[in-house]
Design a protein around this motif. Structure first.
Motif, mmCIF file in Angstrom:
data_model
loop_
_atom_site.group_PDB
_atom_site.id
_atom_site.type_symbol
_atom_site.label_atom_id
_atom_site.label_comp_id
_atom_site.label_asym_id
_atom_site.label_seq_id
_atom_site.Cartn_x
_atom_site.Cartn_y
_atom_site.Cartn_z
ATOM 1 N N PHE A 280 64.811 52.598 63.457
ATOM 2 C CA PHE A 280 63.710 51.656 63.204
ATOM 3 C C PHE A 280 64.206 50.278 63.628
ATOM 4 O O PHE A 280 65.045 49.674 62.947
ATOM 5 N N VAL B 223 63.553 46.318 64.753
ATOM 6 C CA VAL B 223 62.619 45.192 64.623
ATOM 7 C C VAL B 223 63.247 43.936 65.217
ATOM 8 O O VAL B 223 64.480 43.807 65.294
ATOM 9 N N LEU C 75 57.656 45.607 56.700
ATOM 10 C CA LEU C 75 56.856 46.038 57.854
ATOM 11 C C LEU C 75 55.362 45.843 57.629
ATOM 12 O O LEU C 75 54.576 45.913 58.583
ATOM 13 N N LYS D 221 52.867 44.159 60.154
ATOM 14 C CA LYS D 221 53.545 44.034 61.440
ATOM 15 C C LYS D 221 52.997 45.060 62.444
ATOM 16 O O LYS D 221 52.387 46.061 62.076
ATOM 17 N N THR D 222 53.254 44.794 63.722
ATOM 18 C CA THR D 222 52.836 45.699 64.792
ATOM 19 C C THR D 222 54.045 46.517 65.248
ATOM 20 O O THR D 222 55.047 45.966 65.697
ATOM 21 N N ILE D 223 53.908 47.830 65.139
ATOM 22 C CA ILE D 223 55.019 48.738 65.435
ATOM 23 C C ILE D 223 54.589 49.740 66.503
ATOM 24 O O ILE D 223 53.476 50.277 66.470
ATOM 25 N N VAL E 24 50.407 49.036 58.417
ATOM 26 C CA VAL E 24 51.111 48.686 59.649
ATOM 27 C C VAL E 24 50.171 48.898 60.820
ATOM 28 O O VAL E 24 49.443 49.896 60.882
ATOM 29 N N ILE F 30 55.111 43.244 70.245
ATOM 30 C CA ILE F 30 55.268 44.072 69.046
ATOM 31 C C ILE F 30 56.389 43.490 68.193
ATOM 32 O O ILE F 30 57.222 42.720 68.683
ATOM 33 N N ASP F 31 56.373 43.851 66.934
ATOM 34 C CA ASP F 31 57.441 43.401 66.028
ATOM 35 C C ASP F 31 58.591 44.387 65.971
ATOM 36 O O ASP F 31 59.706 44.026 65.576
ATOM 37 N N GLY F 32 58.323 45.633 66.341
ATOM 38 C CA GLY F 32 59.378 46.625 66.284
ATOM 39 C C GLY F 32 58.932 47.934 66.899
ATOM 40 O O GLY F 32 57.767 48.111 67.275
ATOM 41 N N PHE F 33 59.873 48.857 67.021
ATOM 42 C CA PHE F 33 59.538 50.197 67.534
ATOM 43 C C PHE F 33 60.405 51.228 66.843
ATOM 44 O O PHE F 33 61.443 50.913 66.239
#
Length: 320
Positions: free
Chosen positions: A126, A128, A140, A143-145, A170, A189-192
């Protein structure tokens, strides 16, 4: 002239005998792996080379492309001899019970499957942005994931968000995982979320050009996932100062009882003896350790057990 012809015939005969003897001494193994573009196919190719090197050419492994673990397990019904395949142990368990994708299939053949040794696990990451302010899963929210589409990591990531109470909190980016690093760097995006043996190439790329954080799972969160615990050591990725605790899906090299004990012993022994050398060029092998045998719920091949007894590796009674 007759003497020369006789000598020539004798020499040719001796050469043919030598070739035949070498062919008989050579053990051939088929390794069914994964899609050609995947990291697991690359691992299979490395295993094949390690077996050849470690046995001085006495064991030759031919790697076959596969569409996935289900196909690998399914072929255990019909493949004979020295057939080796990779799969999560849980999938083998389903086959042996005739459940899931194996419903209606005869379970007798699947019950002959035996484990050899673990290989790098599918490890959840995960990731970010460092400037997102996210340091745990609760952060999260809003946030955009990016999860990607259709992959094990995407399905697993979505499941975890639901388990942790974040399913509707999310925003999921509508994009393929291949776009994750660029989207993260561009602030789209904030994370993937990604799954792969560590160190994962896309996480290395993201951490190399951007300040990122990897999220750790608590013991309670890990229990909810019903997956194995994996610790990604500090320093694995750029800027990672602490160990990261996450969930993983174990992957194991299997064979069947049709493989003789000597061959299983040689494969297992060579794997562990060559693992450090493989890790010099591909660090994902460094994450494989003897204690990962504990993640195998089924039976281990008698030939592999012989090596583990010699090496003093931990094996449970139910695995024998």
């Amino acid at each position: 002239m007759k003497i020369l012809r006789t000598l020539g015939v004798m020499a040719a005969g001796m050469m043919a005998l030598s070739v035949a003897t070498a062919a008989q001494a050579e053990t051939r193994v088929t390794l069914k792996s994964a899609k050609a573009a995947s990291s697991y196919y690359q691992m299979a190719a490395q295993l094949a080379e390690a077996m050849k090197t470690g046995t001085n050419g006495d064991v030759i492994v031919t790697v076959e492309e596969s569409q996935g673990s289900v196909q690998n397990v399914m072929e255990a019904m019909v493949r004979s001899g020295n057939y080796v395949f990779t799969s999560p142990p849980g999938l083998v368990g389903l086959a042996q019970k005739g459940k899931g994708p194996f419903e209606g299939r005869p379970t007798e053949k699947f019950k002959a499957v035996r484990a050899l040794f673990p290989i790098p696990s599918l490890t959840m990451h995960f990731v970010v942005r460092g400037d997102s302010g996210v340091t745990d899963f609760a952060g999260l929210e809003g946030k955009t994931i990016l999860l990607g589409k259709g992959s094990f990591g995407a399905k697993e990531g979505e499941k975890y968000l639901d388990l942790f109470g974040l399913g509707d909190k999310v925003e999921l980016a509508d994009a393929e995982l291949s776009n994750a690093v660029a989207a993260l760097k561009n602030g789209q995006i904030d994370g993937f979320v990604t799954a792969g043996s560590w160190p994962a190439p896309n996480v290395i790329e993201a951490a190399a050009g951007t300040d990122v954080n990897l999220l750790s799972l608590s013991d309670d969160q890990l229990a909810l996932t019903k997956r194995d615990k994996t610790v990604i050591p500090a320093g694995t990725y750029s800027g990672q100062d602490e160990d990261i605790t996450t969930a993983s899906l174990s992957v194991v090299a299997f064979s069947t009882t049709e493989m003789d004990a000597d061959t299983a012993y040689e494969l297992t022994k060579t794997f562990w003896e060559q693992k450090a050398k493989m890790g010099e060029s591909s660090s994902w092998w460094n994450g494989v350790a003897p204690d990962m045998l504990g993640n195998i719920p089924g039976k281990i091949h008698p030939g592999a057990l012989r090596y583990y007894a010699e090496a003093g590796f931990p094996v449970r009674d139910d695995q024998r």
